[in-house]
Design a protein around this motif. Structure first.
Motif, PDB file in Angstrom:
ATOM      1  N   VAL A 142       0.848  -1.187   0.000  1.00 10.75           N
ATOM      2  CA  VAL A 142       0.000   0.000   0.000  1.00 10.75           C
ATOM      3  C   VAL A 142       0.881   1.234   0.000  1.00 10.75           C
ATOM      4  O   VAL A 142       1.794   1.355   0.824  1.00 10.75           O
ATOM      5  CB  VAL A 142      -0.937   0.045   1.234  1.00 10.75           C
ATOM      6  CG1 VAL A 142      -1.693   1.358   1.294  1.00 10.75           C
ATOM      7  CG2 VAL A 142      -1.897  -1.134   1.230  1.00 10.75           C
ATOM      8  N   MET A 143       0.611   2.125  -0.938  1.00 11.87           N
ATOM      9  CA  MET A 143       1.206   3.459  -0.914  1.00 11.87           C
ATOM     10  C   MET A 143       0.035   4.441  -0.938  1.00 11.87           C
ATOM     11  O   MET A 143      -0.754   4.457  -1.880  1.00 11.87           O
ATOM     12  CB  MET A 143       2.124   3.732  -2.090  1.00 11.87           C
ATOM     13  CG  MET A 143       2.657   5.171  -2.048  1.00 11.87           C
ATOM     14  SD  MET A 143       3.856   5.547  -3.317  1.00 11.87           S
ATOM     15  CE  MET A 143       5.331   5.000  -2.465  1.00 11.87           C
ATOM     16  N   GLU A 198       4.015   0.636   2.582  1.00 16.07           N
ATOM     17  CA  GLU A 198       4.300  -0.575   3.345  1.00 16.07           C
ATOM     18  C   GLU A 198       4.033  -1.856   2.549  1.00 16.07           C
ATOM     19  O   GLU A 198       3.025  -1.980   1.867  1.00 16.07           O
ATOM     20  CB  GLU A 198       3.413  -0.559   4.582  1.00 16.07           C
ATOM     21  CG  GLU A 198       3.516  -1.746   5.470  1.00 16.07           C
ATOM     22  CD  GLU A 198       2.621  -1.611   6.678  1.00 16.07           C
ATOM     23  OE1 GLU A 198       3.161  -1.468   7.782  1.00 16.07           O
ATOM     24  OE2 GLU A 198       1.388  -1.644   6.521  1.00 16.07           O
ATOM     25  N   PHE A 199       4.966  -2.779   2.674  1.00 10.96           N
ATOM     26  CA  PHE A 199       4.795  -4.159   2.224  1.00 10.96           C
ATOM     27  C   PHE A 199       4.402  -4.996   3.429  1.00 10.96           C
ATOM     28  O   PHE A 199       4.934  -4.799   4.527  1.00 10.96           O
ATOM     29  CB  PHE A 199       6.120  -4.745   1.722  1.00 10.96           C
ATOM     30  CG  PHE A 199       6.413  -4.523   0.284  1.00 10.96           C
ATOM     31  CD1 PHE A 199       5.768  -5.262  -0.698  1.00 10.96           C
ATOM     32  CD2 PHE A 199       7.348  -3.586  -0.094  1.00 10.96           C
ATOM     33  CE1 PHE A 199       6.062  -5.070  -2.029  1.00 10.96           C
ATOM     34  CE2 PHE A 199       7.652  -3.385  -1.423  1.00 10.96           C
ATOM     35  CZ  PHE A 199       7.002  -4.128  -2.394  1.00 10.96           C
ATOM     36  N   VAL A 200       3.528  -5.977   3.229  1.00  7.39           N
ATOM     37  CA  VAL A 200       3.242  -6.998   4.235  1.00  7.39           C
ATOM     38  C   VAL A 200       3.334  -8.338   3.520  1.00  7.39           C
ATOM     39  O   VAL A 200       2.620  -8.582   2.546  1.00  7.39           O
ATOM     40  CB  VAL A 200       1.850  -6.828   4.875  1.00  7.39           C
ATOM     41  CG1 VAL A 200       1.606  -7.932   5.898  1.00  7.39           C
ATOM     42  CG2 VAL A 200       1.701  -5.461   5.520  1.00  7.39           C
ATOM     43  N   ILE A 201       4.217  -9.188   4.006  1.00 10.84           N
ATOM     44  CA  ILE A 201       4.417 -10.512   3.419  1.00 10.84           C
ATOM     45  C   ILE A 201       3.968 -11.535   4.457  1.00 10.84           C
ATOM     46  O   ILE A 201       4.421 -11.492   5.604  1.00 10.84           O
ATOM     47  CB  ILE A 201       5.896 -10.731   3.032  1.00 10.84           C
ATOM     48  CG1 ILE A 201       6.278  -9.743   1.925  1.00 10.84           C
ATOM     49  CG2 ILE A 201       6.121 -12.142   2.543  1.00 10.84           C
ATOM     50  CD1 ILE A 201       7.333  -8.799   2.315  1.00 10.84           C
ATOM     51  N   ARG A 202       3.077 -12.434   4.037  1.00  4.71           N
ATOM     52  CA  ARG A 202       2.541 -13.427   4.971  1.00  4.71           C
ATOM     53  C   ARG A 202       2.912 -14.839   4.531  1.00  4.71           C
ATOM     54  O   ARG A 202       2.969 -15.133   3.339  1.00  4.71           O
ATOM     55  CB  ARG A 202       1.025 -13.306   5.056  1.00  4.71           C
ATOM     56  CG  ARG A 202       0.559 -12.055   5.739  1.00  4.71           C
ATOM     57  CD  ARG A 202      -0.958 -12.043   5.959  1.00  4.71           C
ATOM     58  NE  ARG A 202      -1.356 -10.913   6.758  1.00  4.71           N
ATOM     59  CZ  ARG A 202      -1.560  -9.695   6.292  1.00  4.71           C
ATOM     60  NH1 ARG A 202      -1.395  -9.450   5.017  1.00  4.71           N
ATOM     61  NH2 ARG A 202      -1.925  -8.721   7.097  1.00  4.71           N
ATOM     62  N   GLY A 203       3.117 -15.669   5.537  1.00  6.05           N
ATOM     63  CA  GLY A 203       3.369 -17.085   5.318  1.00  6.05           C
ATOM     64  C   GLY A 203       2.643 -17.876   6.384  1.00  6.05           C
ATOM     65  O   GLY A 203       1.988 -17.300   7.251  1.00  6.05           O
ATOM     66  N   PRO A 204       2.775 -19.199   6.387  1.00  2.00           N
ATOM     67  CA  PRO A 204       2.040 -20.023   7.353  1.00  2.00           C
ATOM     68  C   PRO A 204       2.502 -19.850   8.801  1.00  2.00           C
ATOM     69  O   PRO A 204       1.756 -20.183   9.726  1.00  2.00           O
ATOM     70  CB  PRO A 204       2.302 -21.454   6.867  1.00  2.00           C
ATOM     71  CG  PRO A 204       3.527 -21.378   6.030  1.00  2.00           C
ATOM     72  CD  PRO A 204       3.559 -19.999   5.450  1.00  2.00           C
ATOM     73  N   LYS A 205       3.679 -19.280   9.022  1.00  2.00           N
ATOM     74  CA  LYS A 205       4.186 -19.153  10.393  1.00  2.00           C
ATOM     75  C   LYS A 205       4.384 -17.718  10.842  1.00  2.00           C
ATOM     76  O   LYS A 205       4.998 -17.469  11.870  1.00  2.00           O
ATOM     77  CB  LYS A 205       5.495 -19.926  10.541  1.00  2.00           C
ATOM     78  CG  LYS A 205       5.289 -21.407  10.353  1.00  2.00           C
ATOM     79  CD  LYS A 205       6.454 -22.187  10.843  1.00  2.00           C
ATOM     80  CE  LYS A 205       6.120 -23.658  10.740  1.00  2.00           C
ATOM     81  NZ  LYS A 205       7.168 -24.513  11.204  1.00  2.00           N
ATOM     82  N   GLY A 206       3.901 -16.755  10.059  1.00  2.91           N
ATOM     83  CA  GLY A 206       4.043 -15.376  10.489  1.00  2.91           C
ATOM     84  C   GLY A 206       4.007 -14.413   9.318  1.00  2.91           C
ATOM     85  O   GLY A 206       3.801 -14.809   8.175  1.00  2.91           O
ATOM     86  N   GLY A 226       8.950  -1.159   5.166  1.00  4.57           N
ATOM     87  CA  GLY A 226       8.739   0.057   4.407  1.00  4.57           C
ATOM     88  C   GLY A 226       8.926  -0.249   2.931  1.00  4.57           C
ATOM     89  O   GLY A 226       9.757  -1.069   2.555  1.00  4.57           O
ATOM     90  N   GLY A 227       8.146   0.401   2.096  1.00  6.56           N
ATOM     91  CA  GLY A 227       8.175   0.107   0.670  1.00  6.56           C
ATOM     92  C   GLY A 227       9.205   0.892  -0.097  1.00  6.56           C
ATOM     93  O   GLY A 227      10.387   0.592  -0.076  1.00  6.56           O
ATOM     94  N   MET A 228       8.784   1.953  -0.764  1.00 13.21           N
ATOM     95  CA  MET A 228       9.651   2.709  -1.650  1.00 13.21           C
ATOM     96  C   MET A 228      10.295   3.916  -0.988  1.00 13.21           C
ATOM     97  O   MET A 228      11.277   4.423  -1.478  1.00 13.21           O
ATOM     98  CB  MET A 228       8.870   3.177  -2.881  1.00 13.21           C
ATOM     99  CG  MET A 228       8.404   2.035  -3.757  1.00 13.21           C
ATOM    100  SD  MET A 228       9.751   0.988  -4.343  1.00 13.21           S
ATOM    101  CE  MET A 228      10.667   2.134  -5.343  1.00 13.21           C
TER     102      MET A 228
END
Length: 176
Positions: A36-37, A152-160, A165-167
């Motif tokens: 999201v920006m 902001e970037f948010v990266i999700r996986g099965p354990k967290g 910060g993005g650009m």
């Protein structure tokens, strides 16, 4: 003409690459990537008088989305694999809240995108099938004294999940 995709070499990108691939902070795969920006404070040259070149369709070819969005998409491709099955909404929302063409660009100021990560032999972590959601919202707030900036970037996986910060130049990285 090819833009320089320098964000691949940024320290932040390389740290993220190690956290995801080597340290497995989100688990052994990625299930979703969000970006999201909101606001325009992260773009250079927007605080002067008049319409900056980035918002002039004749000079920029696509405004802030083309100027900054391509780097975000390249970073996602570099880390996770190709972006496929893209669906998007593109609009000029700022013009609808009133004002002159000197205040609001003739280029898009809002883009939302949904996609999926495709198969890849270069991703840092298995990501095929992960959902990708991105929003670039450069529409100024109706009350200009209130800033609601986000990058902001948010990266999700099965354990967290991992936030980063993005650009913009500011912004750290933290696990949530």
């Amino acid at each position: 003409f090819y833009p320089a995709y320098v964000s691949r070499a940024h320290e932040r990108t390389q740290v993220l690459r190690n956290l995801l691939g080597k340290d497995k902070v989100c688990g052994d795969c990625v299930t979703s990537v969000e970006y999201v920006m909101k606001g325009s404070g992260f773009a250079r040259g927007l605080d002067g008088e008049g319409l900056p070149w980035r918002l002039n369709a004749e000079l920029s070819g696509g405004g802030l989305i083309m100027d900054m969005g391509c780097h975000v998409l390249d970073r996602i491709d570099y880390l996770f694999g190709p972006i496929v099955d893209v669906q998007s909404t593109v609009s000029r929302k700022g013009a609808s809240i009133g004002g002159s063409s000197e205040e609001y660009p003739l280029v898009e100021d809002y883009v939302s995108m949904n996609a999926t990560i495709g198969p890849s032999d270069w991703s840092v972590i298995p990501s095929e099938g992960a959902n990708v959601q991105c929003v670039w919202d450069f529409v100024p707030p109706e009350d200009r004294s209130k800033k609601n900036e986000r990058d902001e970037f948010v990266i999700r996986g099965p354990k967290g999940s991992l936030r980063m910060g993005g650009m913009g130049a500011a912004g750290g990285m933290w696990k949530v």
